[in-house]
Design an enzyme around this catalytic site. Structure first.
Site, short mmCIF file in Angstrom:
data_model
loop_
_atom_site.label_atom_id
_atom_site.label_comp_id
_atom_site.label_asym_id
_atom_site.label_seq_id
_atom_site.Cartn_x
_atom_site.Cartn_y
_atom_site.Cartn_z
N LYS A 76 -10.97 -10.53 1.70
CA LYS A 76 -9.81 -10.38 0.83
C LYS A 76 -9.56 -11.68 0.07
O LYS A 76 -9.70 -12.77 0.64
CB LYS A 76 -8.59 -10.01 1.68
CG LYS A 76 -7.35 -9.66 0.88
CD LYS A 76 -6.22 -9.21 1.81
CE LYS A 76 -4.98 -8.79 1.05
NZ LYS A 76 -3.89 -8.35 1.94
N SER A 151 -2.07 -3.88 0.80
CA SER A 151 -2.60 -4.64 -0.31
C SER A 151 -4.09 -4.97 -0.17
O SER A 151 -4.71 -5.39 -1.13
CB SER A 151 -1.81 -5.94 -0.45
OG SER A 151 -1.98 -6.75 0.70
N SER A 175 -0.70 -4.11 5.32
CA SER A 175 -1.78 -4.25 4.32
C SER A 175 -3.19 -4.08 4.84
O SER A 175 -4.12 -3.95 4.04
CB SER A 175 -1.67 -5.59 3.61
OG SER A 175 -0.66 -5.50 2.65
N1 GLN Z 1 3.36 -3.18 1.39
C1 GLN Z 1 4.00 -4.26 2.09
C2 GLN Z 1 4.61 -5.21 1.10
O1 GLN Z 1 4.46 -4.99 -0.03
C3 GLN Z 1 3.03 -4.95 2.99
C4 GLN Z 1 2.13 -5.88 2.30
C5 GLN Z 1 1.26 -6.65 3.22
O2 GLN Z 1 1.11 -6.30 4.40
N2 GLN Z 1 0.74 -7.76 2.73
O3 GLN Z 1 5.22 -6.17 1.43
#
Ligand code: GLN
Length: 483
Positions: A76, A151, A175
């Site tokens: 990532k 994400s 994410s």
């Molecule tokens: N969807 C969640 C957010 O937008 C989690 C994102 C993540 O785990 N980085 O904060």
């Protein structure tokens, strides 16, 4: 390409497969699929092939090889890789070359794993669909018109479309698990403190962990074993003896006590998801586990508490992007710091990142701090306690990973609240710091659905055992073929 890392390592060591040939074939696959999927931001083909040849030489010489012997891994793009562009999918860091490797990257290198490239994500890991990327969205390999989740959408899509054998993601509020669920892969968020965050570009440090996204539970255990370590460079890293998680791959759930919290099937959960997850629980009962419905009352406040804490931490963490020390700087003749700061941030950040910085700053500001940030922290403590109570009675808690199957690209991007609602089942584990895994549990109208399993802190062993038994007895995992 469809073989597990587990099997590939065996073939490579037995000299049945040359690392260079295998890595080249992965890049051939990437060449064919990437136009449709767009899982990567940066590819590191030359470096990867050079490394492959080095490992082939090691094998020829009969030298000792690492546990990831030659395996191709997608990383990532918020995990720092020395000299390799690390963008966080942001215009702000579009040309940022980290001067050091994240600790997890050093481990991968030590174990002879090979970084294939850096994967697409929501900008600064803020989002659940990989649509908030400066580089454009990633598409779900099961249906190109749908999102891969986020994400870490690029990492999950790369594994699901065999453009990588293994991948690393990060999970602040889901994410890793959300894209794992949407792409029919396995994703594990480790216990807070188990994996070093050194070199992970911070979004909300008190919540996040790096973890594996893989095609099956065996590979998940293998990659987890390679990346966990005590690290003096991360003050929240736990000093615990290293463990070989592959020894917990046992097909046996006899006597395992499963709790199914009602709160995981709240308003907005689609019927098909509810049905599949219950099928999964009943399936586990059929092979020897016991289950009981239960309730964790404080979970109804998990989503608002998460967003207040995550945005508050983000507003502080992202203050460092001032256009002077990092990345993007607009050409401006003025030397007035205020003007430069303002303009760089206005053009360097996307709208979702700006929204969160503004909301987070608001939640922390004098006069509102007690009402929002402090209250959210108190709720966090209640949630942690509710989990502790539940784990006195149960070995694992089970619910859906996502309340809905993968949605269409563009469907939620205009309504931030709708997007945030998708995280309702994943954020509790981050608030409590507990480990949590998502595995495939079925399809609804051709779209993948994931089941989520949670365990007490540092009980990744139980998670892997239950997930492994589940995968063995209900093998629904499949990989995407060319269309
Ligand atoms: N969807 C969640 C957010 O937008 C989690 C994102 C993540 O785990 N980085 O904060």
């Amino acid at each position: 390409m469809e073989l597990s890392a587990y099997k590939l390592v065996g073939r490579i060591r037995a000299k049945e497969l040359r690392v260079e040939d295998y890595i080249s074939s992965l890049y051939d696959r990437i060449k064919r699929m990437e136009k449709s999927v767009h899982a990567y931001i940066t590819l590191t083909k030359d470096l990867a092939l050079k490394r492959a040849r080095e490992i082939d030489k090691k094998i020829e010489r009969g030298d000792r090889t690492g546990r990831l012997c030659g395996i191709g891994i997608a990383v990532k793009d918020n995990i720092c890789t020395k000299g390799i562009r690390t963008t966080c999918a942001s215009h702000m860091l579009e040309s940022f070359l980290p001067p050091y490797d994240a600790t997890v990257i050093r481990h991968i290198d030590d174990e002879d794993g090979i970084v294939l490239g850096k994967t697409n994500m929501d900008e600064f890991a803020m989002g659940s669909s990989t649509e908030y990327s400066y580089f454009g969205p990633t598409r779900n390999p099961w249906d190109f018109d749908r999102v891969p989740g986020g994400s870490s959408g690029g990492s999950a899509a790369a594994v699901a479309s065999s453009m990588a054998t293994l991948a690393l993601g990060s999970d602040t509020g889901g994410s890793i698990r959300c894209p794992a669920s949407f792409c029919s892969t396995v994703g594990l968020k480790p216990t807070y403190g188990l994996v070093s965050r050194y070199g992970l570009i911070a979004y909300a440090n008190s919540l996040e962990q790096i973890g594996p996204i893989t095609g099956n539970v065996e590979d998940c255990a293998l990659l987890l074993s390679c990346i966990t370590s005590h690290d003096s460079l991360d003050s929240t890293s736990v000093n615990k003896p290293e463990e070989d998680y592959t020894k917990h791959l046992i097909d046996d759930v006899n006597g395992i006590r499963i709790g199914v919290p009602r709160e995981f099937f709240g308003e907005g959960t689609q019927d098909s998801v509810e049905k599949m997850v219950w099928n999964g629980v009943l399936g586990l009962e059929g092979i020897g586990a016991n289950y009981e419905e239960t309730t964790l009352k404080s979970l109804q406040y998990a989503l608002p508490a998460y967003y207040i804490i995550a945005m508050s931490e983000a507003s502080s963490n992202l203050a460092r992007y001032d256009g002077l020390r990092y990345g993007y700087r607009i050409p401006d003749k003025s030397y007035d710091w205020g003007t430069v700061f303002l303009k760089d941030r206005r053009f360097g950040f996307g709208f979702e990142v700006k929204r969160r910085i503004i909301l987070g700053t608001f939640a922390l500001s004098a006069g509102y701090h007690d009402e929002y940030y402090l209250k959210a922290q108190k709720v966090r403590t209640l949630i942690k306690r509710d989990f502790e109570m539940a784990f006195k009675k149960f070995d694992v808690l089970i619910g859906p990973t996502m309340p809905i199957p993968p949605f269409r690209i563009g469907e939620k991007v205009r309504d931030p609240l709708e997007m945030y609602m998708c995280d309702v089942d994943t954020v509790p584990s981050n608030l409590a710091g507990i480990p949590s895994i998502s595995v495939q549990c079925g399809f609804s109208k051709g779209l993948p659905i994931g089941i989520q399993m949670m365990a007490p802190p540092f009980r990744e062993d139980v998670l892997l055992r239950v997930a492994f038994s589940f995968q063995r007895n209900f093998p629904t995992l499949a990989k995407v073929r060319d269309k």
